[in-house]
Design an enzyme around this catalytic site. Structure first.
Site, PDB file in Angstrom:
ATOM      1  CB  THR A 189      -0.860  -0.012   1.286  1.00 21.63           C
ATOM      2  OG1 THR A 189      -1.766  -1.095   1.181  1.00 21.63           O
ATOM      3  CG2 THR A 189      -1.619   1.281   1.492  1.00 21.63           C
ATOM      4  NE  ARG A 217     -10.230  -5.960   3.444  1.00 21.00           N
ATOM      5  CZ  ARG A 217      -9.085  -5.279   3.497  1.00 21.00           C
ATOM      6  NH1 ARG A 217      -8.622  -4.670   2.437  1.00 21.00           N
ATOM      7  NH2 ARG A 217      -8.407  -5.197   4.621  1.00 21.00           N
ATOM      8  N   GLY A 219     -11.061  -1.980   2.792  1.00 25.62           N
ATOM      9  CA  GLY A 219     -10.117  -1.906   3.912  1.00 25.62           C
ATOM     10  C   GLY A 219     -10.139  -0.550   4.586  1.00 25.62           C
ATOM     11  CG  ASP A 220      -6.582   0.545   6.636  1.00 32.05           C
ATOM     12  OD1 ASP A 220      -6.463  -0.379   5.800  1.00 32.05           O
ATOM     13  OD2 ASP A 220      -5.610   1.216   7.018  1.00 32.05           O
ATOM     14  N   GLY A 243      -5.967  -4.000   7.463  1.00 27.73           N
ATOM     15  CA  GLY A 243      -6.994  -2.961   7.461  1.00 27.73           C
ATOM     16  C   GLY A 243      -8.114  -3.119   8.465  1.00 27.73           C
TER      17      GLY A 243
HETATM   18  N1  ASP Z   1      -4.346  -1.493   4.785  1.00 23.48           N
HETATM   19  C1  ASP Z   1      -4.553  -2.125   3.515  1.00 23.48           C
HETATM   20  C2  ASP Z   1      -5.867  -2.868   3.544  1.00 23.48           C
HETATM   21  O1  ASP Z   1      -6.170  -3.498   4.522  1.00 23.48           O
HETATM   22  C3  ASP Z   1      -3.477  -3.080   3.137  1.00 23.48           C
HETATM   23  C4  ASP Z   1      -2.072  -2.620   3.400  1.00 23.48           C
HETATM   24  O2  ASP Z   1      -1.843  -1.537   3.893  1.00 23.48           O
HETATM   25  O3  ASP Z   1      -1.144  -3.365   3.071  1.00 23.48           O
HETATM   26  O4  ASP Z   1      -6.547  -2.847   2.559  1.00 23.48           O
END
Ligand code: ASP
Length: 321
Positions: A189, A217, A219-220, A243
């Site tokens: 990311t 899905r 994520g954060d 996330g």
């Molecule tokens: N935070 C990201 C997610 O959960 C993944 C990551 O940061 O590697 O989508």
């Protein structure tokens, strides 16, 4: 008497201008945290990552040193990483369980707490630009799926065929993970936080999510307060990691809130959240953050996090472990 008054005002103006001109810019970026060790990243790959991180830092600095906005610096740095197949964002995004790429991104302006985000998009070449368009050209904060893709097209952003996001290495890792039926490869990311010469803070994050995530899905990364947050009064934060934990622990906002309500320093706040709260809960990952004074903090509870910093008068510095 008049002369003394005049002298007084000249002095006030001088002091204000002097302190303004001292106001420095500072920026930090990340390219994901996770199980990153010298054993699983070859020396050639390490060099490639470092070179790309430097390129992203310099793209952001180009904006900041010309008196530009933190928001533009964040956008420029993230675009460099989105356009590189090295990172799990834009070109190079990981695959979902169904073998598709669904990307999330967000951006926030610390000056006025405006924010924009896209989730589950499949055709926006640079998801960070989609997030920015939502912030600047829509009445909403978060658009998802087809609606977000259509909105970006209407706003004339670069739209690509979903096959643009295919990279052999992410596909191979998807196949490996599929065979083992486990959750894979979480790192890659990208994110950026910046303080500009006007004293404004901004943060942005962009991701393909996690390999083998369920279709749909989110994520954060596109959730304001979880993966991204910026407030001129405290700090700008961009997160990377598992996330679900970052959402549940409202990580980015929590760091800002600890500074605002408990008067913690940036270092204390980031450490408390990443090394205590999140670690105790079993959430792996890290953050980059910058405060309104230009202090930078980069904290992670994993073995590595691709990251780098730049500020006025300093050369880019990049690190992996
Ligand atoms: N935070 C990201 C997610 O959960 C993944 C990551 O940061 O590697 O989508």
């Amino acid at each position: 008497m008049k002369f003394i008054k005049l002298l007084f005002w000249v002095m006030i103006m001088f002091i204000t201008t002097a302190s303004f001109s001292q106001h420095k810019y500072a920026m930090a970026i990340h390219g994901g945290a996770g199980n990153i060790t010298p054993q699983n990243v070859s020396p050639e790959m390490q060099e490639k990552y470092k070179a790309k991180l430097k390129e992203a830092l310099l793209a952001g600095e180009e904006v900041l040193k010309n008196n530009g906005d933190a928001l533009d610096a964040v956008t420029a740095a993230i675009m460099v990483m989105e356009n590189s197949p090295l990172f799990n964002a834009g070109k190079g995004a990981v695959f979902t369980a169904e073998g598709t790429n669904e990307m999330d991104a967000s951006i926030m302006d610390g000056k006025n707490l405006k924010a924009g985000a896209v989730a589950g998009v499949q055709t926006i070449k640079n998801p960070i630009l989609g997030a920015r368009a939502v912030m600047e050209q829509s009445p909403h904060v978060l658009l998802s799926g087809n609606g977000a893709d259509a909105f970006a097209k209407e706003k004339e952003l670069d739209i690509v065929d979903p096959s643009y996001f295919f990279t052999q290495s992410r596909w191979d890792s998807y196949q490996r993970v599929k065979k083992k039926m486990e959750q894979g490869d979480k790192h890659g990311t990208v994110g950026c936080v910046a303080l500009d010469e006007h004293g404004n803070l901004a943060a942005g994050t962009s991701t393909g999510g996690m390999t083998m995530k369920m279709h749909g899905r989110i994520g954060d990364s596109p959730i304001i307060g979880a993966g991204t947050y910026a407030d001129n009064n405290t700090c700008a934060v961009s997160c990377t990691g598992h996330g679900e934990y970052f959402i549940r622990y409202a990580v980015a906002y929590d760091i800002s809130a600890l500074m605002k309500y408990k008067n913690l320093s940036l270092q204390e706040a980031t450490h408390q959240v990443i090394m205590k709260k999140l670690k105790d809960a079993g959430g792996d990952g890290g953050v980059i953050a910058v405060d309104h004074k230009g202090n930078i903090s980069m904290v992670f509870n994993t073995t590595g996090m691709f990251r780098g910093t730049i500020s006025n008068g300093r050369k880019p510095e990049v690190y992996i472990y």
